[in-house]
Design a protein around this motif. Sequence first.
Motif, PDB file in Angstrom:
ATOM      1  N   ALA A  65     -27.307   1.576  19.336  1.00 50.93           N
ATOM      2  CA  ALA A  65     -28.138   0.366  19.290  1.00 50.93           C
ATOM      3  C   ALA A  65     -29.628   0.656  19.442  1.00 50.93           C
ATOM      4  N   ILE A  66     -30.000   1.879  19.755  1.00 53.22           N
ATOM      5  CA  ILE A  66     -31.410   2.176  20.031  1.00 53.22           C
ATOM      6  C   ILE A  66     -32.291   1.876  18.828  1.00 53.22           C
ATOM      7  N   GLU A  67     -31.912   2.375  17.649  1.00 58.47           N
ATOM      8  CA  GLU A  67     -32.735   2.167  16.463  1.00 58.47           C
ATOM      9  C   GLU A  67     -32.849   0.685  16.126  1.00 58.47           C
ATOM     10  N   HIS A  68     -31.763  -0.052  16.289  1.00 54.87           N
ATOM     11  CA  HIS A  68     -31.809  -1.489  16.002  1.00 54.87           C
ATOM     12  C   HIS A  68     -32.825  -2.193  16.905  1.00 54.87           C
ATOM     13  N   ILE A  69     -32.783  -1.867  18.186  1.00 55.96           N
ATOM     14  CA  ILE A  69     -33.678  -2.532  19.132  1.00 55.96           C
ATOM     15  C   ILE A  69     -35.132  -2.180  18.850  1.00 55.96           C
ATOM     16  N   PHE A  70     -35.391  -0.904  18.621  1.00 54.56           N
ATOM     17  CA  PHE A  70     -36.784  -0.472  18.527  1.00 54.56           C
ATOM     18  C   PHE A  70     -37.379  -0.637  17.140  1.00 54.56           C
ATOM     19  N   SER A  71     -36.565  -0.549  16.086  1.00 49.68           N
ATOM     20  CA  SER A  71     -37.136  -0.643  14.743  1.00 49.68           C
ATOM     21  C   SER A  71     -37.878  -1.956  14.547  1.00 49.68           C
ATOM     22  N   GLU A  72     -37.381  -3.018  15.152  1.00 48.44           N
ATOM     23  CA  GLU A  72     -38.006  -4.329  14.991  1.00 48.44           C
ATOM     24  C   GLU A  72     -39.304  -4.466  15.781  1.00 48.44           C
ATOM     25  N   LEU A  73     -39.543  -3.550  16.709  1.00 51.98           N
ATOM     26  CA  LEU A  73     -40.768  -3.621  17.508  1.00 51.98           C
ATOM     27  C   LEU A  73     -41.978  -3.020  16.795  1.00 51.98           C
ATOM     28  N   TYR A  74     -41.739  -2.339  15.669  1.00 47.76           N
ATOM     29  CA  TYR A  74     -42.855  -1.694  14.981  1.00 47.76           C
ATOM     30  C   TYR A  74     -43.494  -2.591  13.919  1.00 47.76           C
ATOM     31  N   LYS A 126     -41.262  -9.991  24.848  1.00 48.16           N
ATOM     32  CA  LYS A 126     -40.456 -10.415  25.998  1.00 48.16           C
ATOM     33  C   LYS A 126     -38.971 -10.433  25.642  1.00 48.16           C
ATOM     34  N   ILE A 127     -38.649 -11.002  24.482  1.00 49.17           N
ATOM     35  CA  ILE A 127     -37.250 -11.072  24.053  1.00 49.17           C
ATOM     36  C   ILE A 127     -36.662  -9.670  23.903  1.00 49.17           C
ATOM     37  N   LYS A 128     -37.401  -8.774  23.271  1.00 49.99           N
ATOM     38  CA  LYS A 128     -36.887  -7.425  23.032  1.00 49.99           C
ATOM     39  C   LYS A 128     -36.758  -6.631  24.331  1.00 49.99           C
ATOM     40  N   ILE A 129     -37.644  -6.861  25.283  1.00 49.42           N
ATOM     41  CA  ILE A 129     -37.549  -6.163  26.572  1.00 49.42           C
ATOM     42  C   ILE A 129     -36.281  -6.596  27.303  1.00 49.42           C
ATOM     43  N   PHE A 130     -35.992  -7.883  27.305  1.00 46.75           N
ATOM     44  CA  PHE A 130     -34.755  -8.338  27.933  1.00 46.75           C
ATOM     45  C   PHE A 130     -33.529  -7.772  27.208  1.00 46.75           C
ATOM     46  N   GLU A 131     -33.592  -7.712  25.895  1.00 49.33           N
ATOM     47  CA  GLU A 131     -32.480  -7.138  25.124  1.00 49.33           C
ATOM     48  C   GLU A 131     -32.283  -5.662  25.487  1.00 49.33           C
ATOM     49  N   LEU A 132     -33.379  -4.918  25.570  1.00 42.92           N
ATOM     50  CA  LEU A 132     -33.287  -3.500  25.907  1.00 42.92           C
ATOM     51  C   LEU A 132     -32.713  -3.295  27.307  1.00 42.92           C
ATOM     52  N   LEU A 133     -33.159  -4.084  28.272  1.00 45.05           N
ATOM     53  CA  LEU A 133     -32.657  -3.934  29.638  1.00 45.05           C
ATOM     54  C   LEU A 133     -31.170  -4.249  29.719  1.00 45.05           C
ATOM     55  N   LEU A 134     -30.721  -5.256  28.991  1.00 44.66           N
ATOM     56  CA  LEU A 134     -29.296  -5.574  28.961  1.00 44.66           C
ATOM     57  C   LEU A 134     -28.499  -4.418  28.360  1.00 44.66           C
ATOM     58  N   TYR A 135     -29.027  -3.845  27.283  1.00 43.85           N
ATOM     59  CA  TYR A 135     -28.355  -2.717  26.628  1.00 43.85           C
ATOM     60  C   TYR A 135     -28.245  -1.518  27.572  1.00 43.85           C
ATOM     61  N   LEU A 136     -29.357  -1.186  28.236  1.00 47.59           N
ATOM     62  CA  LEU A 136     -29.344  -0.038  29.140  1.00 47.59           C
ATOM     63  C   LEU A 136     -28.437  -0.291  30.346  1.00 47.59           C
ATOM     64  N   ASP A 137     -28.355  -1.547  30.771  1.00 46.70           N
ATOM     65  CA  ASP A 137     -27.529  -1.867  31.924  1.00 46.70           C
ATOM     66  C   ASP A 137     -26.053  -1.585  31.663  1.00 46.70           C
ATOM     67  N   VAL A 138     -25.586  -1.856  30.456  1.00 48.91           N
ATOM     68  CA  VAL A 138     -24.165  -1.645  30.147  1.00 48.91           C
ATOM     69  C   VAL A 138     -23.891  -0.277  29.528  1.00 48.91           C
ATOM     70  N   LEU A 139     -24.950   0.454  29.178  1.00 50.20           N
ATOM     71  CA  LEU A 139     -24.758   1.781  28.591  1.00 50.20           C
ATOM     72  C   LEU A 139     -24.152   2.715  29.621  1.00 50.20           C
ATOM     73  N   GLU A 140     -23.039   3.326  29.272  1.00 51.07           N
ATOM     74  CA  GLU A 140     -22.374   4.253  30.173  1.00 51.07           C
ATOM     75  C   GLU A 140     -22.842   5.670  29.885  1.00 51.07           C
ATOM     76  N   ILE A 141     -23.244   6.357  30.951  1.00 45.50           N
ATOM     77  CA  ILE A 141     -23.626   7.759  30.826  1.00 45.50           C
ATOM     78  C   ILE A 141     -22.368   8.589  31.035  1.00 45.50           C
ATOM     79  N   PRO A 142     -21.937   9.361  30.049  1.00 48.55           N
ATOM     80  CA  PRO A 142     -20.721  10.155  30.213  1.00 48.55           C
ATOM     81  C   PRO A 142     -20.815  11.074  31.427  1.00 48.55           C
ATOM     82  N   LEU A 143     -19.674  11.273  32.084  1.00 49.96           N
ATOM     83  CA  LEU A 143     -19.661  12.151  33.264  1.00 49.96           C
ATOM     84  C   LEU A 143     -20.094  13.561  32.906  1.00 49.96           C
TER      85      LEU A 143
END
Length: 322
Positions: free
Chosen positions: A161-170, A182-199
């Motif tokens: 989802a990284i490219e989707h979120i950031f491509s629209e910011l350019y 503001k909308i994109k920052i909230f979207e990014l924070l939600l994405y990072l919150d649920v992103l699982e870092i593999p063990l």
Amino acid sequence: MNFNFMKGEAQMVPLTENEECSIYQIKNETGEGIVICYQVLPGVSVSYNDFHMESCDSTFSTDRNLFCIDHCREGRLEYASGRGTYSYVEAGDLKMDRRISHQGHFEFPLAHYHGLMITFDLEQAVEALKNEMRNFPVNLPLLQKKFCEGRHPMVIHNAPAIEHIFSELYMVPEKIRIPYFKIKIFELLLYLDVLEIPLNHEEKPYFYKGHVEKIKAMQRLMTGNLEKHYTQEELSLRFDIPLTPMKNCFKNVYGSPINTYMRVFRMNQAAVLLRNQRGLSITDIAGKLGYDSPSKFSLAFKTVMGRTPLDYRKNFGPNGMM
């Protein structure tokens, strides 16, 4: 990027500033850059970084509790990842840190870097986000801890989802820029919150200073003598670095394998000659770039540039424009 700045007499110079936006110019002997910074909320900013330079020195230091998210759109960034080792950020990567180890020398191996940075100053940002969206479920300090426990940056690459979120910011129309941020920052924070870092998450590979210095000397040798084609075995022996580590290190420093990098470099030089040296024939240019066969040169040029050398030259007018 927080640079506070630079090698020699260079520095970060403000060009213009208003309540919403500040623009800074950066110069040193290796090139220049522009940083455009928007204040989105108290303690929350979005900065666009466009650098056309080979390197810079940062003296940035802070006692603020920061959470910085960098997205690389184009180019590459080399940064110290430990004593005597380097790591690299490339296009599509997300780099997150607290800017507690942001002093020292940074290099741009491709002589350019384009991206953006979102900065949170937690002392102000936590309350500002809460006031902007009531009951927002992301805990910013916990998110910072999730990605920034170590001293050095965490780099995430190839997340879907990284490219989707950031491509629209350019490409944001000016009249909606701040509310859209503001909308994109909230979207990014939600994405990072649920992103699982593999063990078994591994940091991007790092390379020892000695190997990186040899690779850079190798690149200078090849790009400074374009009439000669060096074999990888020759380079390995000349710079006293085993073949496989040499290939791996070169690809990480410059973003592509040696032969691919040199083919693209040669064809970009050929494009300059085709535009600016109209008295040189295609055969002359092929020879200057190490091709004894104009047909092989034309095939290589078309593969990289999408058209033959002759078509490329014909389609450039006298002012050098297509």
